[in-house]
Scaffold this motif. Structure first.
Motif, PDB file in Angstrom:
ATOM      1  N   HIS A  32       0.814  -1.221   0.000  1.00 38.80           N
ATOM      2  CA  HIS A  32       0.000   0.000   0.000  1.00 38.80           C
ATOM      3  C   HIS A  32       0.841   1.261   0.000  1.00 38.80           C
ATOM      4  N   PRO A  87      -4.247  -2.117   7.158  1.00 39.30           N
ATOM      5  CA  PRO A  87      -5.244  -1.954   6.099  1.00 39.30           C
ATOM      6  C   PRO A  87      -4.802  -0.847   5.146  1.00 39.30           C
ATOM      7  N   PRO A  88      -5.346  -0.830   3.913  1.00 38.61           N
ATOM      8  CA  PRO A  88      -5.003   0.245   2.972  1.00 38.61           C
ATOM      9  C   PRO A  88      -5.538   1.590   3.437  1.00 38.61           C
ATOM     10  N   ALA A  89      -4.887   2.671   3.005  1.00 38.77           N
ATOM     11  CA  ALA A  89      -5.355   4.021   3.325  1.00 38.77           C
ATOM     12  C   ALA A  89      -6.598   4.340   2.497  1.00 38.77           C
ATOM     13  N   GLU A  90      -7.555   4.993   3.126  1.00 42.66           N
ATOM     14  CA  GLU A  90      -8.791   5.393   2.448  1.00 42.66           C
ATOM     15  C   GLU A  90      -9.117   6.833   2.844  1.00 42.66           C
ATOM     16  N   GLU A  92     -11.707   9.349   4.379  1.00 39.99           N
ATOM     17  CA  GLU A  92     -12.604   9.016   5.477  1.00 39.99           C
ATOM     18  C   GLU A  92     -13.702  10.068   5.634  1.00 39.99           C
ATOM     19  N   GLU A 285      -6.043   6.128  17.938  1.00 43.58           N
ATOM     20  CA  GLU A 285      -6.088   6.602  16.562  1.00 43.58           C
ATOM     21  C   GLU A 285      -5.823   8.104  16.505  1.00 43.58           C
ATOM     22  N   SER A 289     -13.213   8.727  10.644  1.00 44.32           N
ATOM     23  CA  SER A 289     -14.110   9.230   9.606  1.00 44.32           C
ATOM     24  C   SER A 289     -14.681  10.583  10.017  1.00 44.32           C
ATOM     25  N   GLY A 312      -6.028   4.739   7.705  1.00 44.46           N
ATOM     26  CA  GLY A 312      -6.469   3.373   7.942  1.00 44.46           C
ATOM     27  C   GLY A 312      -6.232   3.086   9.408  1.00 44.46           C
ATOM     28  N   THR A 313      -6.575   1.903   9.850  1.00 40.62           N
ATOM     29  CA  THR A 313      -6.392   1.579  11.258  1.00 40.62           C
ATOM     30  C   THR A 313      -4.933   1.785  11.670  1.00 40.62           C
ATOM     31  N   THR A 316      -2.403   7.557   9.682  1.00 40.92           N
ATOM     32  CA  THR A 316      -3.065   8.703   9.067  1.00 40.92           C
ATOM     33  C   THR A 316      -2.113   9.303   8.039  1.00 40.92           C
TER      34      THR A 316
END
Length: 334
Positions: A32, A87-90, A92, A285, A289, A312-313, A316
């Protein structure tokens, strides 16, 4: 202190370039991101020092990761590597359908309330006519098309939709808009990006805003005023932010610089970002979101560090403040 990729030693720059080639060749997209930061051992900082950090899919075991053939060193053996599973970055965004869930979890939170103008950064904002919310970054001075300086503010492209003229309101779709999108470098899918940014014009003197000349003030909701001088910090810098969902966070850290990151934008769209910061927070975190658009500051100096836009989890993604200046036609912070 090294802050952007060009600040790093040439052997590290070459190692990152080699890592990027591996990332591009990974057709399964299990890798990722790659960046330069502090190596870890069992989740803790490793005394062996810094290296190129590969972030790979959380699925699979170490044997699966080893099958990706990530070498122990890069750059002619001079730069060590490390692998993190995440997990992959998304992006939010907080959608309207999530409002009730968030409210039941945390019915308070002044970062979600309406504020009298001029409003501070770090509060909830929403594009008129849309069903999501994000965070107002901070006040800036922007450069208009005619070269004049005007009051402005920043948030993310994906929060404000990025369309010139799009009006922005406070909590709950307030009927009175406080600013509108003046410019944005946009997002290039299939190309290279450096910042997810929308610059707002906030000069309103009509209606309930009269005689105020700007609707956003150079302060954060709980963190207060901030410096005009951009941070010179990099890996290890303590960072803070105000945001719509998690509110005040003052114990984040920059864990990687010069990162190349694949970021999911929904609907199968993935954008590639280069020269990014990765920020983390031990035991919690740094974002959630709805915090998209938050301005991140070096703490406690309160120097602008970067613009938060994805995560992601446990991680940032933050774009360096320099790219806000260079690509957003921003003259200065404040």
């Amino acid at each position: 202190m090294a802050r952007r990729r060009d600040d790093l030693p040439l052997d590290v720059q070459q190692a990152l370039a080699d890592a990027e080639k591996m990332m591009a060749a990974d057709l399964s997209r299990n890798i990722h991101s790659v960046g330069f930061g502090k190596r870890t051992l069992d989740g803790q900082p490793d005394l062996r020092g810094h290296g190129v950090i590969f972030t790979v899919a959380i699925k699979g075991d170490r044997d699966c990761i080893q099958s990706m053939s990530i070498p122990r060193t890069l750059g002619d053996g001079m730069v060590s590597t490390d692998v993190i599973q995440a997990p992959p970055a998304e992006i939010e965004l907080l959608r309207e359908s999530d409002f009730l869930t968030r409210f039941m979890r945390d019915p308070g939170g002044q970062n979600r309330n309406c504020h009298n103008t001029p409003i501070p950064g770090g509060v909830e904002i929403q594009p008129t006519g849309q069903r999501w919310v994000g965070t107002l970054g901070c006040k800036v001075v922007r450069i208009a098309k005619d070269g004049s300086l005007r009051h402005g503010a920043i948030t993310n492209w994906h929060v404000a939709t990025g369309e010139v003229g799009q009006r922005m309101v406070q909590h709950g779709g307030s009927s009175e808009w406080f600013g509108e999108v003046a410019s944005s470098p946009g997002i290039v899918f299939g190309g290279t990006n450096y910042v997810d940014l929308a610059v707002l014009d906030i000069q309103r003197t009509d209606g309930p805003y009269a005689p105020i000349t700007h609707t956003v003030k150079p302060e954060q909701l709980t963190l207060g005023s901030y410096s005009k001088e951009i941070s010179e910090g990099g890996v290890g810098t303590v960072v803070a932010r105000d945001g719509r969902t998690l509110g005040r966070i003052i114990d984040g850290r920059c864990s990687q610089i010069g990162a190349t990151v694949r970021v999911g934008y929904g609907g199968g769209k993935v954008a590639l970002f280069k020269d990014q910061f990765v920020c983390t927070r031990q035991g919690g975190e740094f974002s959630a979101s709805g915090d998209s658009g938050s301005m991140v500051f070096e703490y406690p100096a309160m120097r602008p560090f970067g613009l938060l836009f994805a995560g992601g989890t446990g991680t940032t993604i933050v774009s360096p403040a320099e790219y806000v200046i260079e690509l957003g036609r921003v003259h200065s912070f404040q």
